[in-house]
Design a protein around this motif. Structure first.
Motif, PDB file in Angstrom:
ATOM      1  N   LYS A 124      49.107  44.116  30.897  1.00 26.89           N
ATOM      2  CA  LYS A 124      48.293  45.315  30.668  1.00 26.89           C
ATOM      3  C   LYS A 124      47.012  44.926  29.916  1.00 26.89           C
ATOM      4  O   LYS A 124      46.157  44.231  30.462  1.00 26.89           O
ATOM      5  CB  LYS A 124      49.108  46.370  29.910  1.00 26.89           C
ATOM      6  N   ASP A 125      46.892  45.360  28.662  1.00 31.66           N
ATOM      7  CA  ASP A 125      45.626  45.201  27.945  1.00 31.66           C
ATOM      8  C   ASP A 125      45.232  43.746  27.715  1.00 31.66           C
ATOM      9  O   ASP A 125      44.059  43.388  27.833  1.00 31.66           O
ATOM     10  CB  ASP A 125      45.688  45.927  26.597  1.00 31.66           C
ATOM     11  N   TYR A 126      46.193  42.899  27.363  1.00 37.23           N
ATOM     12  CA  TYR A 126      45.831  41.501  27.121  1.00 37.23           C
ATOM     13  C   TYR A 126      45.347  40.847  28.406  1.00 37.23           C
ATOM     14  O   TYR A 126      44.334  40.139  28.415  1.00 37.23           O
ATOM     15  CB  TYR A 126      47.017  40.719  26.548  1.00 37.23           C
ATOM     16  N   LEU A 127      46.042  41.098  29.503  1.00 35.55           N
ATOM     17  CA  LEU A 127      45.634  40.517  30.786  1.00 35.55           C
ATOM     18  C   LEU A 127      44.249  41.009  31.185  1.00 35.55           C
ATOM     19  O   LEU A 127      43.454  40.259  31.767  1.00 35.55           O
ATOM     20  CB  LEU A 127      46.647  40.878  31.869  1.00 35.55           C
ATOM     21  N   ALA A 128      43.947  42.253  30.862  1.00 36.45           N
ATOM     22  CA  ALA A 128      42.655  42.834  31.214  1.00 36.45           C
ATOM     23  C   ALA A 128      41.559  42.473  30.225  1.00 36.45           C
ATOM     24  O   ALA A 128      40.408  42.884  30.393  1.00 36.45           O
ATOM     25  CB  ALA A 128      42.783  44.349  31.314  1.00 36.45           C
ATOM     26  N   GLY A 129      41.904  41.716  29.178  1.00 32.69           N
ATOM     27  CA  GLY A 129      40.898  41.320  28.188  1.00 32.69           C
ATOM     28  C   GLY A 129      40.541  42.416  27.207  1.00 32.69           C
ATOM     29  O   GLY A 129      39.513  42.347  26.534  1.00 32.69           O
ATOM     30  N   LYS A 130      41.404  43.427  27.085  1.00 32.49           N
ATOM     31  CA  LYS A 130      41.112  44.556  26.201  1.00 32.49           C
ATOM     32  C   LYS A 130      41.745  44.410  24.825  1.00 32.49           C
ATOM     33  O   LYS A 130      41.474  45.222  23.937  1.00 32.49           O
ATOM     34  CB  LYS A 130      41.600  45.859  26.843  1.00 32.49           C
TER      35      LYS A 130
ATOM     36  N   ALA B 272      46.653  32.084  32.356  1.00 30.77           N
ATOM     37  CA  ALA B 272      46.377  31.398  33.618  1.00 30.77           C
ATOM     38  C   ALA B 272      46.046  32.394  34.725  1.00 30.77           C
ATOM     39  O   ALA B 272      45.158  32.159  35.554  1.00 30.77           O
ATOM     40  CB  ALA B 272      47.575  30.535  34.014  1.00 30.77           C
ATOM     41  N   ILE B 273      46.750  33.524  34.746  1.00 27.10           N
ATOM     42  CA  ILE B 273      46.478  34.539  35.765  1.00 27.10           C
ATOM     43  C   ILE B 273      45.097  35.145  35.556  1.00 27.10           C
ATOM     44  O   ILE B 273      44.335  35.361  36.513  1.00 27.10           O
ATOM     45  CB  ILE B 273      47.572  35.624  35.741  1.00 27.10           C
ATOM     46  N   ARG B 274      44.729  35.407  34.314  1.00 24.31           N
ATOM     47  CA  ARG B 274      43.415  36.000  34.050  1.00 24.31           C
ATOM     48  C   ARG B 274      42.286  35.108  34.559  1.00 24.31           C
ATOM     49  O   ARG B 274      41.244  35.590  35.011  1.00 24.31           O
ATOM     50  CB  ARG B 274      43.239  36.267  32.558  1.00 24.31           C
ATOM     51  N   LYS B 275      42.484  33.813  34.516  1.00 21.18           N
ATOM     52  CA  LYS B 275      41.458  32.881  34.983  1.00 21.18           C
ATOM     53  C   LYS B 275      41.255  32.951  36.494  1.00 21.18           C
ATOM     54  O   LYS B 275      40.256  32.429  37.013  1.00 21.18           O
ATOM     55  CB  LYS B 275      41.815  31.458  34.570  1.00 21.18           C
ATOM     56  N   THR B 276      42.201  33.551  37.210  1.00 19.91           N
ATOM     57  CA  THR B 276      42.059  33.676  38.663  1.00 19.91           C
ATOM     58  C   THR B 276      41.250  34.901  39.057  1.00 19.91           C
ATOM     59  O   THR B 276      40.944  35.094  40.239  1.00 19.91           O
ATOM     60  CB  THR B 276      43.436  33.761  39.352  1.00 19.91           C
ATOM     61  N   PHE B 277      40.899  35.759  38.085  1.00 18.83           N
ATOM     62  CA  PHE B 277      40.186  36.999  38.373  1.00 18.83           C
ATOM     63  C   PHE B 277      38.694  36.740  38.550  1.00 18.83           C
ATOM     64  O   PHE B 277      38.135  35.806  37.988  1.00 18.83           O
ATOM     65  CB  PHE B 277      40.370  38.018  37.242  1.00 18.83           C
ATOM     66  N   GLY B 278      38.054  37.635  39.278  1.00 15.16           N
ATOM     67  CA  GLY B 278      36.597  37.615  39.360  1.00 15.16           C
ATOM     68  C   GLY B 278      36.093  37.978  40.745  1.00 15.16           C
ATOM     69  O   GLY B 278      36.832  37.888  41.740  1.00 15.16           O
ATOM     70  N   ALA B 279      34.850  38.397  40.806  1.00 17.36           N
ATOM     71  CA  ALA B 279      34.235  38.752  42.076  1.00 17.36           C
ATOM     72  C   ALA B 279      34.233  37.547  43.009  1.00 17.36           C
ATOM     73  O   ALA B 279      33.943  36.417  42.587  1.00 17.36           O
ATOM     74  CB  ALA B 279      32.802  39.238  41.841  1.00 17.36           C
ATOM     75  N   GLY B 280      34.585  37.795  44.252  1.00 19.13           N
ATOM     76  CA  GLY B 280      34.615  36.724  45.240  1.00 19.13           C
ATOM     77  C   GLY B 280      35.907  35.952  45.275  1.00 19.13           C
ATOM     78  O   GLY B 280      36.081  35.096  46.148  1.00 19.13           O
ATOM     79  N   LYS B 281      36.843  36.230  44.350  1.00 18.80           N
ATOM     80  CA  LYS B 281      38.119  35.530  44.325  1.00 18.80           C
ATOM     81  C   LYS B 281      39.196  36.389  44.992  1.00 18.80           C
ATOM     82  O   LYS B 281      39.209  37.615  44.846  1.00 18.80           O
ATOM     83  CB  LYS B 281      38.533  35.203  42.894  1.00 18.80           C
ATOM     84  N   LYS B 282      40.092  35.730  45.719  1.00 16.29           N
ATOM     85  CA  LYS B 282      41.147  36.427  46.448  1.00 16.29           C
ATOM     86  C   LYS B 282      42.503  36.140  45.798  1.00 16.29           C
ATOM     87  O   LYS B 282      42.921  34.990  45.715  1.00 16.29           O
ATOM     88  CB  LYS B 282      41.157  35.976  47.909  1.00 16.29           C
ATOM     89  N   LEU B 283      43.154  37.211  45.383  1.00 18.06           N
ATOM     90  CA  LEU B 283      44.466  37.110  44.752  1.00 18.06           C
ATOM     91  C   LEU B 283      45.494  37.793  45.636  1.00 18.06           C
ATOM     92  O   LEU B 283      45.318  38.951  46.039  1.00 18.06           O
ATOM     93  CB  LEU B 283      44.448  37.777  43.373  1.00 18.06           C
ATOM     94  N   VAL B 284      46.569  37.092  45.942  1.00 17.26           N
ATOM     95  CA  VAL B 284      47.689  37.677  46.669  1.00 17.26           C
ATOM     96  C   VAL B 284      48.854  37.841  45.693  1.00 17.26           C
ATOM     97  O   VAL B 284      49.211  36.900  44.977  1.00 17.26           O
ATOM     98  CB  VAL B 284      48.113  36.808  47.867  1.00 17.26           C
ATOM     99  N   ILE B 285      49.420  39.036  45.676  1.00 21.03           N
ATOM    100  CA  ILE B 285      50.553  39.334  44.809  1.00 21.03           C
ATOM    101  C   ILE B 285      51.778  39.560  45.685  1.00 21.03           C
ATOM    102  O   ILE B 285      51.779  40.432  46.551  1.00 21.03           O
ATOM    103  CB  ILE B 285      50.284  40.578  43.947  1.00 21.03           C
TER     104      ILE B 285
END
Length: 409
Positions: A50-56, A138-151
């Motif tokens: 939740k908040d930690y993963l979202a950087g909040k 590690a998961i947060r580092k995979t986030f960002g515009a142009g990046k593709k995440l499959v869950i």
């Protein structure tokens, strides 16, 4: 009762930290040692998705107590230490550094571990699970515009990760084996709300899919191959297919284990000097009148006080109803009660499903309320709880009427 001089708590999460607190709050003055496998003070895990993963929020916000609290309360935390075995006859816990610690009472708070894939390519780099601080980082580092995440998996963890990833402009695909995410937990009507929510936030939610393999290049995951041959490309993959209770120590020690450590209403195992709290506790619940094991924050928060009271010789039971919450985008929800998988029940709703502002009720065949979920409706669960506890039939038409207070049902 024998005098209690030494209590050992095995675990590094919320349940462990709260057990130490409850011991001191109840006036226990003997030695307390926490055995925490991770190299951190005990911390709460919900914010990891939740908040930690979202950087909040920061990691310090997730700590159960500060280092000062443990020092001031004379609680020893053995960080980065693993308990390897328990001798219940000799009352000794053996550790991975070949040392051992004696105990008078022992509390197991070992939590759960993520269920792992067992398919071709599952050992590739770029595949993530979520149970620890480092995994959330590690998961947060995979986030960002142009990046593709499959869950892989449309449970609570998968959906919360998807929401955090979309907030960071990540392209997200959810692969769910069932007909809807959360279908087994919520049923079709309420589960559809969460599917529609993610679809509205441009998540590609795919259901009824079978994952056959992880595709790789140079040892790194590049996508997911589905039955039929389609490949869903990915820069990273998060797997959220459930957890399993960490009961290896308990089983080897001869405790009764079946989908968790079997404990009575006071959270005591078949060994009178060993208690279990949190994810691993499969409790004979005094209100629900059957066994229940709950993998949610509220159990880890609240069970320790009851277990400690019983441990110290008081007549105590844990009778709180199961509770959990989730935050995704602009939707917040709270759930209270328990519906067994496959139970005969139906759902009625007070409020507007279309506006995502409602309370859903799960009723059994006698129209007794088993559970309720408030979606973007706040401060109502305390009014609803007595209706669940009473196990008395309600009139469904009155239940869904917003003009009738819950106290008058």
């Amino acid at each position: 009762m024998n005098t209690i001089h030494r209590v050992i708590v095995i675990g590094g999460g919320l349940a462990a930290g709260k057990t130490a607190q409850a011991l001191r709050d109840d006036g226990y003055q003997g030695a307390i040692t926490l055995i925490a496998a991770e190299r951190h003070l005990p911390y709460e895990r919900p914010s990891l998705s939740k908040d930690y993963l979202a950087g909040k929020s920061s990691f310090d916000d997730a700590l159960v107590h500060s280092a000062d609290w443990y020092r001031d309360n004379d609680v020893v935390v053995r960080e980065g230490t693993t308990a390897t075995s328990i001798d219940t006859v000799g009352h000794v816990v053996r550790l991975d550094d070949d040392s051992s610690l004696p105990y008078d009472k022992l509390v197991l708070a070992t939590g759960s571990t993520a269920r792992h894939l067992s398919i071709e390519g599952a050992d590739a780099d770029g595949i993530h699970y979520l149970r620890t601080l480092e995994e959330s980082d590690a998961i947060r580092k995979t986030f960002g515009a142009g990046k593709k995440l499959v869950i892989i998996g449309g449970g609570w963890i998968g959906l919360e990760v998807a929401a955090a990833a979309r907030a960071a402009s990540t392209t997200v695909t959810i692969l769910e084996g069932g007909k809807l995410p959360l279908l087994k937990v919520l049923g079709a009507q309420v589960a559809q709300v969460f599917t529609d929510l993610h679809t509205a936030h441009q998540v590609d939610v795919r259901v009824d899919v079978k994952v056959e393999a992880i595709t790789t290049a140079d040892g790194r995951a590049t996508g997911v191959r589905l039955a039929g041959g389609e490949i869903v490309s990915a820069d990273a993959i998060v797997v959220g297919i459930g957890v399993v209770p960490e009961v290896g120590l308990a089983l080897a020690a001869g405790l009764d284990v079946d989908n968790g450590v079997l404990v009575d209403a006071s959270l005591r195992s078949n060994d009178p000097d060993v208690f279990a709290v949190g994810d691993i506790a499969n409790q004979q619940h005094p209100i629900l009148s059957h066994r229940v094991r709950v993998e949610h924050w509220a159990s880890a928060l609240n069970q320790p006080a009851a277990a400690v009271s019983a441990l110290l010789g008081n007549d105590a039971t844990y009778s709180e109803l199961p509770y959990f919450y989730s935050d995704q985008y602009d939707l917040g929800c709270e759930y209270i009660g328990f519906v067994a998988p496959g139970a005969d029940h139906h759902v009625v709703v007070r409020g507007s499903v279309a506006d995502r502002e409602f309370v859903a009720f799960w009723l059994d065949s006698d129209c007794c309320i088993l559970a309720a979920m408030a979606v973007n409706v706040w401060d109502v669960l305390e009014e609803i709880k007595p209706l669940i506890v009473s196990h008395s039939p309600v009139d469904p038409e009155r239940l869904i009427d917003p003009e009738i207070p819950y106290a008058r049902l």
